[in-house]
Design an enzyme around this catalytic site. Structure first.
Site, PDB file in Angstrom:
ATOM      1  N   LYS A 135       0.814  -1.221   0.000  1.00 24.87           N
ATOM      2  CA  LYS A 135       0.000   0.000   0.000  1.00 24.87           C
ATOM      3  C   LYS A 135       0.844   1.265   0.000  1.00 24.87           C
ATOM      4  O   LYS A 135       0.420   2.312  -0.500  1.00 24.87           O
ATOM      5  CB  LYS A 135      -0.958  -0.021   1.193  1.00 24.87           C
ATOM      6  CG  LYS A 135      -2.048  -1.067   1.080  1.00 24.87           C
ATOM      7  CD  LYS A 135      -2.998  -1.001   2.258  1.00 24.87           C
ATOM      8  CE  LYS A 135      -4.148  -1.977   2.108  1.00 24.87           C
ATOM      9  NZ  LYS A 135      -3.719  -3.373   2.147  1.00 24.87           N
ATOM     10  N   ASN A 254     -15.100  -3.366   7.985  1.00 23.30           N
ATOM     11  CA  ASN A 254     -14.324  -3.126   6.763  1.00 23.30           C
ATOM     12  C   ASN A 254     -14.411  -4.268   5.752  1.00 23.30           C
ATOM     13  O   ASN A 254     -13.618  -4.326   4.818  1.00 23.30           O
ATOM     14  CB  ASN A 254     -12.849  -2.847   7.084  1.00 23.30           C
ATOM     15  CG  ASN A 254     -12.670  -1.603   7.926  1.00 23.30           C
ATOM     16  OD1 ASN A 254     -13.212  -0.550   7.612  1.00 23.30           O
ATOM     17  ND2 ASN A 254     -11.936  -1.729   9.021  1.00 23.30           N
ATOM     18  N   GLU A 294      -9.546   0.331  -6.079  1.00 22.83           N
ATOM     19  CA  GLU A 294     -10.583   0.733  -5.134  1.00 22.83           C
ATOM     20  C   GLU A 294     -10.447   2.212  -4.774  1.00 22.83           C
ATOM     21  O   GLU A 294      -9.342   2.718  -4.577  1.00 22.83           O
ATOM     22  CB  GLU A 294     -10.495  -0.122  -3.874  1.00 22.83           C
ATOM     23  CG  GLU A 294     -10.691  -1.614  -4.152  1.00 22.83           C
ATOM     24  CD  GLU A 294     -10.892  -2.428  -2.883  1.00 22.83           C
ATOM     25  OE1 GLU A 294     -10.595  -1.913  -1.789  1.00 22.83           O
ATOM     26  OE2 GLU A 294     -11.349  -3.571  -2.988  1.00 22.83           O
ATOM     27  N   GLU A 307      -6.621   1.409  -2.767  1.00 20.73           N
ATOM     28  CA  GLU A 307      -5.646   0.354  -3.008  1.00 20.73           C
ATOM     29  C   GLU A 307      -5.980  -0.328  -4.322  1.00 20.73           C
ATOM     30  O   GLU A 307      -7.054  -0.135  -4.884  1.00 20.73           O
ATOM     31  CB  GLU A 307      -5.659  -0.680  -1.875  1.00 20.73           C
ATOM     32  CG  GLU A 307      -6.965  -1.436  -1.738  1.00 20.73           C
ATOM     33  CD  GLU A 307      -6.952  -2.421  -0.576  1.00 20.73           C
ATOM     34  OE1 GLU A 307      -5.896  -2.579   0.052  1.00 20.73           O
ATOM     35  OE2 GLU A 307      -7.997  -3.026  -0.303  1.00 20.73           O
ATOM     36  N   PHE A 367     -23.188  -7.419  13.833  1.00 25.17           N
ATOM     37  CA  PHE A 367     -23.551  -7.562  12.416  1.00 25.17           C
ATOM     38  C   PHE A 367     -22.973  -8.815  11.776  1.00 25.17           C
ATOM     39  O   PHE A 367     -23.022  -8.975  10.569  1.00 25.17           O
ATOM     40  CB  PHE A 367     -23.134  -6.325  11.602  1.00 25.17           C
ATOM     41  CG  PHE A 367     -23.766  -5.060  12.085  1.00 25.17           C
ATOM     42  CD1 PHE A 367     -25.126  -4.862  11.952  1.00 25.17           C
ATOM     43  CD2 PHE A 367     -23.000  -4.076  12.692  1.00 25.17           C
ATOM     44  CE1 PHE A 367     -25.723  -3.692  12.413  1.00 25.17           C
ATOM     45  CE2 PHE A 367     -23.594  -2.909  13.156  1.00 25.17           C
ATOM     46  CZ  PHE A 367     -24.960  -2.714  13.016  1.00 25.17           C
TER      47      PHE A 367
END
Length: 618
Positions: A135, A254, A294, A307, A367
């Site tokens: 990254k 994420n 992205e 990224e 979640f």
């Protein structure tokens, strides 16, 4: 498959006369391995599957022409075991390897070893994997390629103290994330110094566990953005295309949950600008394969490079649906040396596609915390029109703690978004999964929620819509009465049938000892009692609720990574007690109150189940 029914200008044509590989090994498991095998069969390519010992009866093993075990269940000893996989390649004389996603898909060392042995890697070359897989390096390259980037620190963060110093310079909130890898692993948002220190520790541990690389970087966290990505495709002749966008903003921790193509948010000008920047980045590293760039997009349609994933994305089916391309086929053709068959003007947006990731997890816990078990009943909704299900499991399959909890990728296609969503709702209602807890209730609520239907979404959608966590569908009074009446009628009908079958006249409702029944109706658990049972139930003692403030139970099955306390220690409310890792994600479990540790029932390295007692406080 949607790509067949999409009536696109592009079409997935499999030319039997086009020279290709004779045998291809898939260095992966589950649904993506099955997905690659399907295209290989259409192209006339023989396939080799690798598997761990616990995956010996897996669907991808049965689908492949050959299958070889590469080690025990832990990924480090099987699917990440390069030596074992290289040995299988030699043994089976496979000419090429498709890595799928995850595992070794973005490992430059694996690609290099394949190249040295004359084996074709179905993906980009090692230079592109190195440049885009890191990254820090990819951000610098993106800047040079005139791609919009997020403000942040471009070097490797050495320790927690340096992380705090950098975070203060950038300004909170910040995103701490692994330099290598993706998929939401090794990522933490920090709003203050304490969260930065904690995030540094967890992100580096997750990164080391998932990617074998604990390096981290820090950048400005863009609050309330959309996550929109551009699919790119390049060949070895300098050609590159962008295949439109995918909206991936519905996420938890994420990790993406619902994706669609195209996005309701982008106008043609923004779409073109994002696509052209994505292609510019791909050409800057001479990218040759399918890849994804992205972006984070703010409310004013400003977009920033996040990224680049140098592999096939999990959500690639929605792009296939609206373009008609088979991305696995295109990857194989590019790897064989063929130029791209299409020009940018040939790539359409035909219709709309939505993908729901169906997971074996409990959506009522954060979640979605992982669930394990055996699929006692499993039926995919393939009788619903324009439905595609990419899965690697079947009835009887085991969902274990060792691998990702994904059951399938459920995709629906329509001529417009409303049609695709209506089919998704129907498909979710007709999906039968028994034996594990799953997230279909959450998926269904998301796709019918007014905000989602209107396209008013961001990466904060779930916590904003469900600030107290997901509690399931809330029934209106009318719906509740209809549900109770229907369930009671079904119960009475069942009792009537039982009496007729036995042929013995008995008084309805008093047959034998069965005075009540539990049933699950449309995902709601109901308790149905006869009049006698209802009258007697008021004399039954109520079960005393467990005092959860004095004990800590594991909310999920997993492995104990660390235990931070011992008997006699004083702990304060919110203090970390232990860390549990499940499906490669680490979860910090904290004390619910201030008190003294009485007993510790676990230790690092142990495997625990959901509900297991970990620690007791006095």
């Amino acid at each position: 498959w949607c790509l067949i029914t999409s009536r696109s200008l592009c079409s997935a044509i499999y030319d039997p006369n086009e020279k290709t590989f004779e045998k291809l090994l898939i260095a992966n498991r589950g649904e993506i391995a099955c997905r690659v095998i399907k295209t290989c069969k259409k192209m006339g390519i023989k396939t080799v599957a690798v598997h761990s010992d616990v995956d010996s009866s897996a669907v991808h093993v049965k689908m492949a022409d050959e299958a070889v075990c590469v080690g025990p269940a832990p990924t480090s000893k099987s699917y990440l075991n390069m030596d074992a996989i290289m040995e299988v390649i030699k043994k089976t004389r496979a000419q090429a390897v498709h890595p799928g996603y995850g595992f070794l898909s973005e490992n430059k060392e694996f690609a290099r070893r394949l190249e040295l042995d004359g084996i074709t890697f179905i993906g980009p070359d090692t230079h592109a994997i190195q440049a885009m897989g890191d990254k820090i390096e990819s951000k610098l390259l993106a800047k040079n390629a005139k791609v919009n980037t997020i403000p942040g620190f471009d070097g490797v963060v050495k320790d927690a103290d340096e992380a705090v110093r950098i975070a203060r310079e950038i300004g909170y909130p910040v995103m701490i994330k692994a330099s290598a890898g993706g998929g939401g692993k090794g990522m933490r948002i920090a709003w203050d110094d304490e969260e930065t220190r904690e995030g540094f520790r967890f992100s580096s541990q997750e990164a080391a566990s998932s990617f074998g690389d604990d390096r981290l970087l820090i950048e400005k966290f863009i609050d309330n953005p959309r996550h929109i990505e551009i699919q790119v495709l390049g060949d070895k002749h300098g050609n590159a295309l962008w295949l439109n966008e995918r909206e991936c903003s519905i996420q938890r921790r994420n990790q993406k949950v619902v994706e669609e193509a195209p996005s309701t948010f982008l106008d043609p000008e923004t779409r073109r600008a994002m696509g052209e920047q994505a292609v510019a980045l791909a050409k800057a590293v001479k990218y040759s394969s399918a890849g994804t760039v992205e972006f984070l997009v703010d409310s004013k349609k400003n977009f920033y490079f996040l990224e680049m994933n140098t592999r096939l994305q999990v959500e690639h089916p929605v792009t296939e649906c609206i373009t008609g391309l088979d991305l696995v086929q295109e990857m194989i053709r590019v790897a064989k040396g063929y130029p791209l068959r299409h020009k940018q003007a040939d790539i359409p947006i035909n219709g709309w596609a939505v993908e729901c990731r169906v997971y074996a997890e409990d959506p009522y816990k954060s979640f979605g915390l992982p669930s394990i078990g055996k699929l006692s009943q499993y039926r995919e909704p393939l009788d619903v029109p324009n439905v595609r299900v990419d899965s690697g499991i079947q009835q009887g399959s085991d969902i274990s703690i060792y691998y990702d909890p994904m059951i399938s990728k459920l995709v629906t296609y329509g001529s417009n978004r409303a049609e695709a969503l209506q089919r998704m709702e129907e498909a979710l209602d007709n999906y039968i999964i028994r034996g594990v807890t799953h997230n279909i209730a959450l998926l269904r609520e998301v796709i019918i929620h007014p905000r989602f239907v209107q396209g008013d979404i961001s990466t904060k959608f779930l916590p904003e819509v469900y600030p107290d966590g997901f509690k399931g569908h809330k029934l209106t009074d009318l719906e509740k009465r209809e549900l109770l009446a229907t369930a009671a009628s079904l119960y009475v009908a069942e009792q009537q049938r039982s009496q007729q079958f036995l042929g013995t006249p008995r008084v309805a409702g008093l047959s034998g000892l069965k005075h009540f029944s539990y049933c699950s109706f449309l995902k709601y658990k109901l308790r149905i009692l006869t009049q006698l049972a209802a009258e007697l139930s008021k004399y039954m003692p109520e079960k005393v609720e467990e005092d959860t403030t004095s004990i800590l139970r594991s909310p999920m099955p997993g492995a104990v990574v660390a235990v931070s306390v011992k008997p006699g220690d004083m702990v304060s409310e919110g203090q970390e007690i232990c860390v549990i890792e499940a499906m490669k994600m680490q979860n910090s479990l904290i004390a619910a109150k201030t008190g003294k540790v009485k007993i510790v029932h676990c230790k690092a390295g142990e495997t625990v189940g959901e509900g297991d007692l970990l620690v007791e406080l006095e």
